[in-house]
Design a protein around this motif. Structure first.
Motif, short mmCIF file in Angstrom:
data_model
loop_
_atom_site.label_atom_id
_atom_site.label_comp_id
_atom_site.label_asym_id
_atom_site.label_seq_id
_atom_site.Cartn_x
_atom_site.Cartn_y
_atom_site.Cartn_z
N GLN A 1 0.84 -1.28 0.04
CA GLN A 1 0.15 -0.09 -0.04
C GLN A 1 0.96 1.33 0.05
O GLN A 1 0.46 2.27 -0.82
CB GLN A 1 -0.80 -0.01 1.17
CG GLN A 1 -1.97 1.03 1.39
CD GLN A 1 -2.84 1.11 0.41
OE1 GLN A 1 -3.23 2.04 0.01
NE2 GLN A 1 -3.51 0.18 0.21
N GLN B 1 -3.36 -2.56 -5.32
CA GLN B 1 -4.41 -2.17 -4.42
C GLN B 1 -4.97 -3.28 -4.08
O GLN B 1 -5.20 -3.79 -2.83
CB GLN B 1 -5.50 -1.14 -4.87
CG GLN B 1 -5.02 0.18 -4.95
CD GLN B 1 -4.70 0.78 -3.52
OE1 GLN B 1 -5.26 0.35 -2.67
NE2 GLN B 1 -3.93 2.06 -3.38
N LEU B 2 -5.45 -4.13 -4.69
CA LEU B 2 -5.94 -5.52 -4.93
C LEU B 2 -5.01 -6.58 -3.82
O LEU B 2 -5.34 -7.04 -3.06
CB LEU B 2 -6.18 -6.38 -6.23
CG LEU B 2 -6.90 -7.47 -5.89
CD1 LEU B 2 -8.46 -7.07 -5.48
CD2 LEU B 2 -7.26 -8.24 -7.29
N SER C 1 -2.63 -5.48 -1.96
CA SER C 1 -2.60 -4.78 -0.59
C SER C 1 -3.49 -5.36 0.22
O SER C 1 -3.57 -5.52 1.34
CB SER C 1 -2.36 -3.32 -0.73
OG SER C 1 -2.57 -2.60 0.21
N VAL C 2 -4.77 -5.02 -0.57
CA VAL C 2 -6.12 -5.55 0.42
C VAL C 2 -5.97 -6.83 0.61
O VAL C 2 -6.48 -7.31 1.94
CB VAL C 2 -7.29 -4.99 -0.22
CG1 VAL C 2 -7.82 -5.72 -1.32
CG2 VAL C 2 -8.58 -4.92 0.65
N THR D 1 -3.34 -7.67 3.59
CA THR D 1 -3.97 -6.66 4.66
C THR D 1 -4.81 -7.48 5.36
O THR D 1 -4.84 -7.83 6.64
CB THR D 1 -4.20 -5.46 4.62
OG1 THR D 1 -3.02 -4.87 3.75
CG2 THR D 1 -4.10 -4.65 5.91
#
Lengths: 175, 156
Positions: free
Chosen positions: A75, A114-115, A117-118, A121
């Motif tokens: 991120q 972003q994908l 990262s999410v 996380t």
């Protein structure tokens, strides 16, 4: 402080703090769990088993923290493109530069990051929640109920003296 | 010993809850940011601010699919748009409407990979236009003698 800053800045600030946090807290929490479990001398085999369990649990916790931190790092290093009116805003510096802009690749790259990262996380956070579920749920339920010591002692004796509990159950069924 | 254990237990509980809260907040922030990025449509907004006779950076549109290129000038009123398809290493084909310059807008269409080919005017005086920059790229050109600013949006 949290309300005054933008979400991206907030994330950047929090990322620095949280990347250092996992490694210290991971061991601190596992040490606490070791300290909480009573280990009388008569229960040495059980103690050995609990040490193995704790080691396994500690490595799992470390993996979860690492996954969580990796998600935050992704991120942190992803190109933070602003989304305004449903369109990705290409930074003016990039638009004024000499190199050709590829909006589809920039947007695609941002989406992929972003994908990833999410996923990292959320899976790390869920793993941590699962690992520390006893402490989280126990903490919440103990706060609501009055006695702090008794249920924990009962639980620990039951888990460490299965024969004793079996005896009491047999006695109960006999009577 | 029991007292120490109890103290540690009491100390760890708020710590664990605080840590869980921090993790939950960070995770939800990451999730919110990712959701916004993932759900946003395929559109890019590019601003330009060009001195007289200057060109913007080259823009490579998505290949083999129609791209809507909309541009406007904020210094002098004007807006134009084309639907454009980029054929890699070959050129662009487009069809659209020139900016209004006092007389009704005219259709613009063509197929080219040659640098400098006019695609569409996006300024009222027909001084700023989008041109072919090469077989794979387009650019914004300011043909006026003054600085012009505005933006171009690509939707694909």
């Amino acid at each position: 402080m949290l309300l005054g800053t933008s979400p991206i800045r907030m994330k950047q600030k929090l990322t620095k703090a949280t990347t250092a946090l996992p490694f210290t807290s991971c061991f601190a929490l596992s040490q606490n769990t070791q300290a909480v479990t009573p280990a009388p001398e008569a229960m040495r085999p059980n103690r050995l088993m609990s040490v193995h369990g704790n080691r396994h649990r500690r490595s799992l916790a470390l993996i979860c923290w690492l996954v969580f931190a990796a998600g935050l790092l992704v991120q942190f290093f992803s190109p933070h493109l602003k989304v305004s009116n449903g369109a990705f805003v290409i930074p003016p510096k990039m638009a004024a530069g000499r190199n050709a802009i590829r909006p589809d690749e920039i947007v695609g790259g941002q989406r992929r990051m972003q994908l990833l990262s999410v996923l990292l996380t959320v899976s790390g956070a869920l793993g941590l929640a699962f690992l520390y579920r006893d402490m989280l749920i126990g903490g919440a339920s103990r706060r609501s109920s009055e006695p702090v010591e008794e249920p924990a002692c009962r639980d620990s004796t039951r888990s460490q003296h299965p024969d004793a509990t079996r005896k009491t159950l047999d006695e109960e069924t006999n009577t | 010993m029991k007292a120490i254990t109890m103290r540690m237990q009491k100390f760890s509980r708020p710590g664990v809850l605080l840590m869980a809260t921090v993790v939950a907040i960070i995770t939800s922030m990451v999730a919110a940011n990712a959701t916004q990025t993932i759900t946003a449509p395929n559109a890019a907004f590019i601003s330009y601010n060009l001195a007289a006779g200057a060109n913007s950076a080259a823009i490579t549109p998505a290949t083999n699919k129609p791209v809507l290129v909309m541009g406007c000038c904020t210094t002098v009123t004007g807006v134009g748009q084309v639907s454009l398809t980029h054929y890699p290493s070959t050129g662009m084909i487009w069809a659209g409407l020139e900016s209004y310059n006092g007389s009704p807008s005219t259709i613009t269409s063509g197929f080219s990979g040659a640098a400098g080919t006019h695609i569409v005017y996006i300024e009222g005086d027909h001084g700023v236009d989008i041109q072919v920059a090469g077989a794979d790229t387009i650019l914004v050109h300011n043909g006026q003698s003054q600085t012009r600013a505005g933006n171009v949006t690509l939707v694909w």
